[in-house]
Design a protein around this motif. Sequence first.
Motif, PDB file in Angstrom:
ATOM      1  N   VAL B 251      -7.435  -0.949   9.487  1.00  0.00           N
ATOM      2  CA  VAL B 251      -7.064  -1.915   8.451  1.00  0.00           C
ATOM      3  C   VAL B 251      -7.846  -1.631   7.172  1.00  0.00           C
ATOM      4  CG1 VAL B 251      -7.238  -4.348   7.764  1.00  0.00           C
ATOM      5  CG2 VAL B 251      -6.314  -3.746  10.004  1.00  0.00           C
ATOM      6  N   PHE B 254      -6.478   2.007   5.809  1.00  0.00           N
ATOM      7  CA  PHE B 254      -5.112   2.146   5.304  1.00  0.00           C
ATOM      8  C   PHE B 254      -4.694   0.969   4.431  1.00  0.00           C
ATOM      9  CE2 PHE B 254      -5.152   4.743   9.163  1.00  0.00           C
ATOM     10  CZ  PHE B 254      -4.800   5.959   8.589  1.00  0.00           C
ATOM     11  N   PHE B 255      -4.997  -0.255   4.862  1.00  0.00           N
ATOM     12  CA  PHE B 255      -4.528  -1.420   4.116  1.00  0.00           C
ATOM     13  C   PHE B 255      -5.405  -1.663   2.884  1.00  0.00           C
ATOM     14  CE2 PHE B 255      -4.328  -6.088   3.470  1.00  0.00           C
ATOM     15  CZ  PHE B 255      -3.012  -6.135   3.060  1.00  0.00           C
ATOM     16  N   GLU B 258      -5.933   2.110   0.929  1.00  0.00           N
ATOM     17  CA  GLU B 258      -4.786   2.793   0.339  1.00  0.00           C
ATOM     18  C   GLU B 258      -3.879   1.833  -0.438  1.00  0.00           C
ATOM     19  OE1 GLU B 258      -3.993   6.261   1.042  1.00  0.00           O
ATOM     20  OE2 GLU B 258      -6.024   6.333   1.884  1.00  0.00           O
ATOM     21  N   VAL B 259      -3.713   0.624   0.080  1.00  0.00           N
ATOM     22  CA  VAL B 259      -2.744  -0.281  -0.532  1.00  0.00           C
ATOM     23  C   VAL B 259      -3.420  -1.252  -1.505  1.00  0.00           C
ATOM     24  CG1 VAL B 259      -0.947  -1.993  -0.102  1.00  0.00           C
ATOM     25  CG2 VAL B 259      -1.311  -0.119   1.528  1.00  0.00           C
ATOM     26  N   MET B 260      -4.330  -2.074  -0.978  1.00  0.00           N
ATOM     27  CA  MET B 260      -4.913  -3.146  -1.783  1.00  0.00           C
ATOM     28  C   MET B 260      -5.732  -2.616  -2.953  1.00  0.00           C
ATOM     29  SD  MET B 260      -3.929  -6.018  -0.536  1.00  0.00           S
ATOM     30  CE  MET B 260      -5.083  -7.366  -0.810  1.00  0.00           C
TER      31      MET B 260
END
Lengths: 272, 304
Positions: B251, B254-255, B258-260
């Motif tokens: 989490v 990647f979350f 990479e995203v947030m």
Amino acid sequence: MIRFENVTKVYDQKARPALDSISLEIDRGEFAFLVGASGSGKSTFLRLVLKEDRASSGAVYVAGQNVANISSWRVPRLRRGIGVVFQDFRLLPQKTVFANVAFAMQVIGKSRSVIRDTVPEVLKTVGLEGKENRLPHELSGGEQQRVAIARAVVNRPGILLADEPTGNLDPTTSMGIMGVLDKINQNGTTVVMATHDDDIVNEMRKRVVELKNGVVIRDEAKALYTSMIPVVGQSRRLRDASGRDEPPVVPPRAGTRAEARAEIRLAGEGQA
Amino acid sequence: MRLAFVLSEIGSGLRRNLAMVISVILVTFVSLTFVGAAGMLQLQINQMKGYWYDKVQVAIFLCSDGSTAPGCATGPATPEQEDSLRKLLQSPAVAQYVNDFEYESKDDAYKHFKEQFSNSPIVDSVTPDQLPASFRINMKDPEKYEIISETFSSQAGVETVIDQRQLLERLFSAMNAASLVAVSIAGVMIICAILLIATTIRLSAFSRRRETGIMRLVGASKMVIQLPFILEGVIAAVIGAALASGTLWAVAHFFLGEVMSKQYPDTAFISPGQTLILAPALIGLGVVLAGISSLLTLRRYLRV
Ligand SMILES: Nc1ncnc2c1ncn2[C@@H]1O[C@H](COP(=O)(O)OP(=O)(O)O)[C@@H](O)[C@H]1O
Ligand SMILES: [Mg+2]
């Protein structure tokens, strides 16, 4: 080797005691039969020796030690000194004969090399040479019981308890088993065997302790399954008194079950 | 010999009860993931608080190169302007509201910024010149923020006065509430896990009652008899804890990574590595869970 002093065992407050103030001594190297009807307290006696259960009152001594004083973490040591066999053999079905016997050594931490040396020797004693790699279901009942006996004695216990070891076996096979137990007894192990197999008891002519409703009603040396002297309903040690003169009965090796019963009935009628 | 024996017993136990063992692994996995999620939220709150949050309430940012505020018409704050602001802070009129204040130079600001945003790409594009110097004020009463704001906003060399707490407090209370929810769910799941482990051990003890019966009779020690069952539960729980730790790491990686962090570049996020400090705690908790259940079960079902 085993001494009971006024031992009472009550499982259920409402029922009569399973053992009722039993006093009894079994000496080192002795062979004793515990006889009596089903429910008379034979298994309870054996369980108390193993400290599987606690006596409700009285004291149980094994090898001079009061088992009530053995703390729970030392109970395993008590049990290492006692071998046990049962009517239902209790072998591990997925293990070979060798592995079944070796199991008893593995779990108390014996080394692989000691196990490799000891197990074949014990299997030879019980007459199972060459059957090391069989599985229990590939053996006859008598052979399975021999495996169970080998497992019980592989750690060289001072005492062997047998709870109706011939209960599932035919008479001939039973006699074979008795030969094995006798041999183990000759080697110095104290043997206590609960049974209601009259042929065997009559054949062996060993000490007989008879229980009835949790009370010792007879304790005779070199005795038969059924008493040849009048039962006086006492729990004192009678064997010294009765052991000196042989009871007036059928010669041991001749009697079949039916004949023995007939003789006993006749003897009983004679006395009546 | 005894060790080898115990290990082989564990192996056969795990194989015999595979479905139950898998369910223990999954339940501990899910429950410890919730525990870990609560832990991660707290780590994230700490990360966002940065260097100053717990120390001060109000920040007076001084003019720097690119400042466009009215008070910055004369360019970056001069040392004289800084001195007069410091005198004002020490004057009785202001000092009665102030516990303490600290001056943060551009270099200090850069240092703190680098620490807080160590996991964000933004850290590479910022230089000390771009960051304003500031006075950081620890208020006697944080509610009196307005007084500082009114007094300093119009001073020469001041770009802006910020009540730091007001910006983040609402977010943090939401995150704390989320942690609490996660912990509550974890609590329920942990009870499930304990009961399930207890049931598994009981089934396992039942399916091996023949062996343990013989072990008792031949005088095997309590440890040799019970250890395989205890370790079975412990191993399953540890696998569950390891999966939970892996999930938290994923989490964060990647979350958050990479995203947030791309979506909110000016927010400091925790790094995947930081979640790993939760792993020993989760594994320890797994071991304790399994231990408690074994104690509860073995005392009743595997008497020696
Ligand atoms: N675990 C037990 N709980 C309650 N009663 C028992 C238990 N074991 C034996 N008993 C009772 O104790 C008495 C003696 O049983 P047992 O020792 O098994 O006799 P035997 O082996 O001679 O057949 C019986 O009345 C039996 O019902
Ligand atoms: Mg019985």
